[in-house]
Design a protein around this motif. Sequence first.
Motif, PDB file in Angstrom:
ATOM      1  N   LEU A  21       0.828  -1.204   0.000  1.00  0.00           N
ATOM      2  CA  LEU A  21       0.000   0.000   0.000  1.00  0.00           C
ATOM      3  C   LEU A  21       0.864   1.257   0.000  1.00  0.00           C
ATOM      4  N   VAL A  22       1.948   1.252   0.785  1.00  0.00           N
ATOM      5  CA  VAL A  22       2.863   2.397   0.810  1.00  0.00           C
ATOM      6  C   VAL A  22       3.410   2.665  -0.591  1.00  0.00           C
ATOM      7  N   ALA A  33      -1.842   9.689   6.525  1.00  0.00           N
ATOM      8  CA  ALA A  33      -1.687   9.126   7.872  1.00  0.00           C
ATOM      9  C   ALA A  33      -3.019   8.604   8.399  1.00  0.00           C
ATOM     10  N   ALA A  34      -4.112   9.321   8.107  1.00  0.00           N
ATOM     11  CA  ALA A  34      -5.434   8.893   8.574  1.00  0.00           C
ATOM     12  C   ALA A  34      -5.808   7.543   7.967  1.00  0.00           C
ATOM     13  N   PHE A  35      -5.508   7.338   6.701  1.00  0.00           N
ATOM     14  CA  PHE A  35      -5.798   6.065   6.044  1.00  0.00           C
ATOM     15  C   PHE A  35      -5.061   4.919   6.738  1.00  0.00           C
ATOM     16  N   PHE A  36      -3.756   5.085   6.946  1.00  0.00           N
ATOM     17  CA  PHE A  36      -2.970   4.013   7.539  1.00  0.00           C
ATOM     18  C   PHE A  36      -3.295   3.829   9.024  1.00  0.00           C
ATOM     19  N   ASN A  37      -3.622   4.906   9.714  1.00  0.00           N
ATOM     20  CA  ASN A  37      -4.034   4.788  11.111  1.00  0.00           C
ATOM     21  C   ASN A  37      -5.339   4.024  11.232  1.00  0.00           C
ATOM     22  N   ALA A  81       5.509  -3.935  10.541  1.00  0.00           N
ATOM     23  CA  ALA A  81       4.335  -4.695  10.113  1.00  0.00           C
ATOM     24  C   ALA A  81       3.200  -3.773   9.696  1.00  0.00           C
ATOM     25  N   PHE A  82       3.151  -2.572  10.238  1.00  0.00           N
ATOM     26  CA  PHE A  82       2.093  -1.616   9.904  1.00  0.00           C
ATOM     27  C   PHE A  82       2.658  -0.364   9.246  1.00  0.00           C
ATOM     28  N   ALA A  83       3.807  -0.531   8.580  1.00  0.00           N
ATOM     29  CA  ALA A  83       4.479   0.556   7.884  1.00  0.00           C
ATOM     30  C   ALA A  83       4.891   1.642   8.886  1.00  0.00           C
TER      31      ALA A  83
END
Length: 397
Positions: free
Chosen positions: A133-134, A164-168, A286-288
Amino acid sequence: MAVENSGMLFYTEHRYYGLSLPHGNKSFQQPYLKQLNLHQSLADLAHFIRHQRSENSEMRDSKVILVGGSYSGSLAAWMTQLYPELIASSWASSAPLLAKADFYEYMEMVSSSINLSYGKNCSLRIERGFKHLVKLFDDDDINDLLGKFHACKDYNPRDPLDRAAFFNGLGNYFALLVQSYRAYIPRLCETLMSLDTNDEVAFVAFLELLNSEGRRTSECQDFGYSSMLQLFSAEADQSSGSMTATTSCIFVLIINLFSARAWFYQTCNEFGWYTTTESPSNLSSAFAREVPLSYFESLCRDAFGVEQSAQLLAQGVKQTNGQFGGFGFNQSERYAQVIFTHGQLDPWRALGQQTGHQAIVLTGYSHVEDLASIRVSDSVQMNLAKLRVMSFLRRHI
């Protein structure tokens, strides 16, 4: 425990939560939030105890035991330290004691708990999925996937806060599962591992599956920063607590509570506890590394005004730890009347007391799972831990 010790049970509600609103509907407006703080909530509890003793003659010489889980467990421990003349003993379950703004350890623990519950292959697939995704974001190739998720047109993948909101939000999905629904971790991993032999393809297919199962409306899904900010607005907390369809999405950990703004205000001023992913170690990869502390600092500022600065957050965290000592203490000198329990899989364990004779870590369990009576369905370790807690508390009556 109450029955065995002829005790009375009381449940107290924290000010600004539920129906305990000191200024009615105005309570969540900026000028009226100043009375929402840790010390005032502890003083409320002290007043409640003194009032019960003064109003009930049979309770004047009774001993008081506090029991709490998560933040209320922290309150139980801190109350015992601040008002030792009122509290005989306390049980703090899954209680964080160290205030910390950059709580990157939380997401590290989420990854570790998935690994413990299912295996490295699942956590590795999640890690590779996030990295994929990154890359899509970096290469400006994310729009096709956003279209499949019915993302709102004003979402800007190039905006750092929207990104940041998307990945959070996506990380919060896995975090919620580990913290509150750990029994479903194997099912999640089995689904994720079965979708394709390729990690990236399987992860995207998993997200598409979540999206199709989670959609309850034809409206667009708002993955952006503004949707997260809306959760903490004064208007949201004066509503019924339900977000509109455009602000909810499968990736965002919806705080469907009447007191979301109240809790966020406390974190901005006293605790931090923000689940960032910019860890100095490799575990949180693991979560970028897409959710920095600055993202939450921006939320604090935009939710509560320009005076709600990063410096104010740092000062509040320092004051909380200065008052209560974090978790680096000698329990013979501090919290001697408190017993601490944690689930091995619980991400909050990272900020709690885990060592010593008055701390128990329960293998295979997560957040506040021990706060129930002894049950046949529980493990032997769990029931022995409850007996040990009962014995500890009984010695202080």
